[in-house]
Motif scaffolding. Structure first.
Motif, PDB file in Angstrom:
ATOM      1  N   THR A 253       0.845  -1.196   0.000  1.00 15.49           N
ATOM      2  CA  THR A 253       0.000   0.000   0.000  1.00 15.49           C
ATOM      3  C   THR A 253       0.876   1.239   0.000  1.00 15.49           C
ATOM      4  O   THR A 253       2.025   1.197   0.457  1.00 15.49           O
ATOM      5  CB  THR A 253      -0.929   0.035   1.232  1.00 15.49           C
ATOM      6  OG1 THR A 253      -0.139  -0.026   2.427  1.00 15.49           O
ATOM      7  CG2 THR A 253      -1.900  -1.132   1.213  1.00 15.49           C
ATOM      8  N   ASP A 290      -6.033  -3.183   5.502  1.00 13.94           N
ATOM      9  CA  ASP A 290      -5.333  -3.751   4.346  1.00 13.94           C
ATOM     10  C   ASP A 290      -4.333  -4.831   4.720  1.00 13.94           C
ATOM     11  O   ASP A 290      -3.575  -5.296   3.859  1.00 13.94           O
ATOM     12  CB  ASP A 290      -4.591  -2.643   3.595  1.00 13.94           C
ATOM     13  CG  ASP A 290      -5.469  -1.947   2.570  1.00 13.94           C
ATOM     14  OD1 ASP A 290      -6.387  -2.607   2.041  1.00 13.94           O
ATOM     15  OD2 ASP A 290      -5.244  -0.756   2.308  1.00 13.94           O
ATOM     16  N   GLN A 293      -3.432  -8.059   2.721  1.00  9.55           N
ATOM     17  CA  GLN A 293      -2.613  -8.079   1.500  1.00  9.55           C
ATOM     18  C   GLN A 293      -1.237  -8.687   1.745  1.00  9.55           C
ATOM     19  O   GLN A 293      -0.556  -9.078   0.783  1.00  9.55           O
ATOM     20  CB  GLN A 293      -2.471  -6.657   0.961  1.00  9.55           C
ATOM     21  CG  GLN A 293      -3.780  -6.037   0.491  1.00  9.55           C
ATOM     22  CD  GLN A 293      -3.557  -4.803  -0.348  1.00  9.55           C
ATOM     23  OE1 GLN A 293      -2.669  -4.771  -1.201  1.00  9.55           O
ATOM     24  NE2 GLN A 293      -4.372  -3.771  -0.130  1.00  9.55           N
ATOM     25  N   THR A 305      -7.651  -1.985  -3.428  1.00 11.54           N
ATOM     26  CA  THR A 305      -8.568  -3.125  -3.353  1.00 11.54           C
ATOM     27  C   THR A 305      -9.982  -2.761  -3.782  1.00 11.54           C
ATOM     28  O   THR A 305     -10.779  -3.643  -4.083  1.00 11.54           O
ATOM     29  CB  THR A 305      -8.610  -3.664  -1.913  1.00 11.54           C
ATOM     30  OG1 THR A 305      -8.959  -2.602  -1.017  1.00 11.54           O
ATOM     31  CG2 THR A 305      -7.251  -4.212  -1.510  1.00 11.54           C
ATOM     32  N   ASN A 358     -11.906   4.103   2.603  1.00 11.02           N
ATOM     33  CA  ASN A 358     -10.809   3.476   1.865  1.00 11.02           C
ATOM     34  C   ASN A 358     -10.963   3.731   0.366  1.00 11.02           C
ATOM     35  O   ASN A 358      -9.996   4.066  -0.326  1.00 11.02           O
ATOM     36  CB  ASN A 358     -10.793   1.974   2.154  1.00 11.02           C
ATOM     37  CG  ASN A 358      -9.787   1.235   1.297  1.00 11.02           C
ATOM     38  OD1 ASN A 358      -8.590   1.450   1.394  1.00 11.02           O
ATOM     39  ND2 ASN A 358     -10.285   0.358   0.422  1.00 11.02           N
TER      40      ASN A 358
END
Length: 427
Positions: A253, A290, A293, A305, A358
């Protein structure tokens, strides 16, 4: 006139009137006034700010102030302090104790002082005139103690309303949830402060000023325990924040994504009426949303995402929930992480908030000055199935507020200023 100016103006008027009356009539029972003044000053010197809970704590100073406001006698000798003298002593002692805090600029002392003066003034006005006229002379034993506790309960309610009004004026968060949060706090340290204030007033009336250091020691120990608890909670939050950065370090990210989502999610949660533990769960879930991930063999491009198929989003969310459970974090956080990819109507409110925020952060990334407005429009178009309409509209309200009324988030400037300044510049 805003509630903030009204409260500050009322506190300034009470302080000025009390000072004028005390200077004109003189200070009665100077030894008693000095003893309580020293106690309140020490309590203010040991005051600290809880950044996560956004409140200040000076339980010893508060208990001493309330005890002086409800003090009827000193070792059996009737006291002669009036309400104006009580407010004056509390004002001077609080200001002296606040000097280090004012010097460091670490806390909003004006709000704290205004609330202290108005609550103490309320208690003193309710008690001192009636006591000086002998109204309570025939009250003894349990009846007198019950009277003090009743006045302290009313004073605490007054303080809760003032605190909620000040917070509402500063942040523009809904008043109702803020008041509920303040009232909930009265069940903890608030009840301890009230009980200690009543016991101090009763003990001084019987044995004299020697009761002050005796009953101050337990409150100091409680205060020390609270500070340690606050430090442990802060360390716990830092640990979770460090875990959240694992996705950034691994390149899954972009830098700052988790913290931006967490800060904006908290602001939306506040706007929708979440308080206390609910906000804590929301913050932790947003920080770790997240983390699933990390279990992927092939990283998602840019960590975005929101653009993945629903089945893939669901798989990542379940992986994230499993990771959160292994870290020992509250199971409620894992539930929010797991359900952020569920159908919107089946999600808890916290999961709906994290999902919308998000998506907003991902949509505004490198999108230019028009990105925030375009992202809001896309979220509104998605309210038919993907995003909650109430969450999207709350997000729009938060973004439109002045920067000074919102929580701070890491920002990356895009050059956009109006009509939605502040929040939108983080994209």
């Amino acid at each position: 006139m805003t509630p903030l100016r009204l409260i500050h103006g009322a506190a300034a008027l009470v302080a000025a009137a009390s000072l004028a009356v005390t200077l004109w009539t003189g200070l009665d029972d100077r030894g008693v006034a000095l003893a309580f003044g020293v106690l309140i000053t020490v309590g203010e010197l040991t005051r600290w700010s809880d950044a996560q809970a956004r409140r200040q704590a000076a339980p010893l100073g508060a208990a001493g102030s309330l005890a002086y406001a409800l003090l009827g006698a000193d070792a059996g000798r009737p006291g002669h302090q009036d309400a104006a003298q009580v407010v004056t002593v509390v004002l001077v002692a609080t200001v002296l104790g606040a000097v280090p805090h004012i010097w460091s600029g670490a806390s909003p002392t004006v709000d704290h002082l205004a609330r202290r003066l108005l609550t103490v003034g309320f208690a003193a006005v309710c008690f001192q005139p009636l006591y000086s006229q002998g109204v309570f002379a025939s009250w003894g034993g349990p009846a007198y103690a019950l009277l003090l506790l009743t006045l302290l309960a009313l004073t605490s309610l007054c303080g809760a309303v003032l605190a909620a009004a000040l917070a509402h004026s500063r942040t523009r968060w809904p008043f109702g949830p803020l008041l509920r949060e303040e009232l909930r706090g009265l069940l903890g340290i608030g009840s301890t402060v009230c009980a200690t204030g009543a016991v101090m007033a009763l003990a001084v009336a019987v044995v004299g000023l020697w009761a002050l250091p005796v009953f101050s020691l337990p409150m100091l120990l409680v205060q020390l325990s609270l500070r340690r608890y606050t430090a442990v909670r802060a360390t716990y939050r830092q640990t979770i924040a460090s875990l959240a950065r694992a996705t950034e370090i691994a390149g899954c990210t972009p830098a700052g994504h988790a913290h931006r989502v967490a800060a904006l999610s908290q602001a939306v949660g506040r706007d929708l009426g979440l308080t206390g533990p609910e906000l804590t769960v929301l913050e932790y879930a947003a920080l770790m949303h997240d983390i699933g991930q990390l279990s992927l063999v092939d990283p998602v491009p840019g960590g975005a995402t929101a653009d993945l198929p629903a089945a893939e989003q669901r798989r990542i969310a379940l992986l994230g929930g499993a990771v959160v459970r292994q870290t020992g974090v509250d199971a409620a956080v894992a539930v929010v992480v797991e359900r952020q990819a569920d159908p919107c109507r089946e999600q808890p409110l916290a999961a709906r908030i994290v999902r919308a925020v998000n998506a907003y952060d991902e949509m505004t990334r490198d999108a230019g000055p028009e990105g925030p407005l375009r992202a809001l429009e896309e979220l509104r178009l998605g309210t038919a199935g993907d995003y909650s309409p109430e969450v999207v509209e709350s997000l729009a309200r938060v973004l439109a507020r002045p920067p000074g009324s919102r929580e701070r988030v890491p920002v990356r400037r895009t050059g956009l200023s109006d009509p939605v300044p502040g929040w939108v510049t983080h994209g």
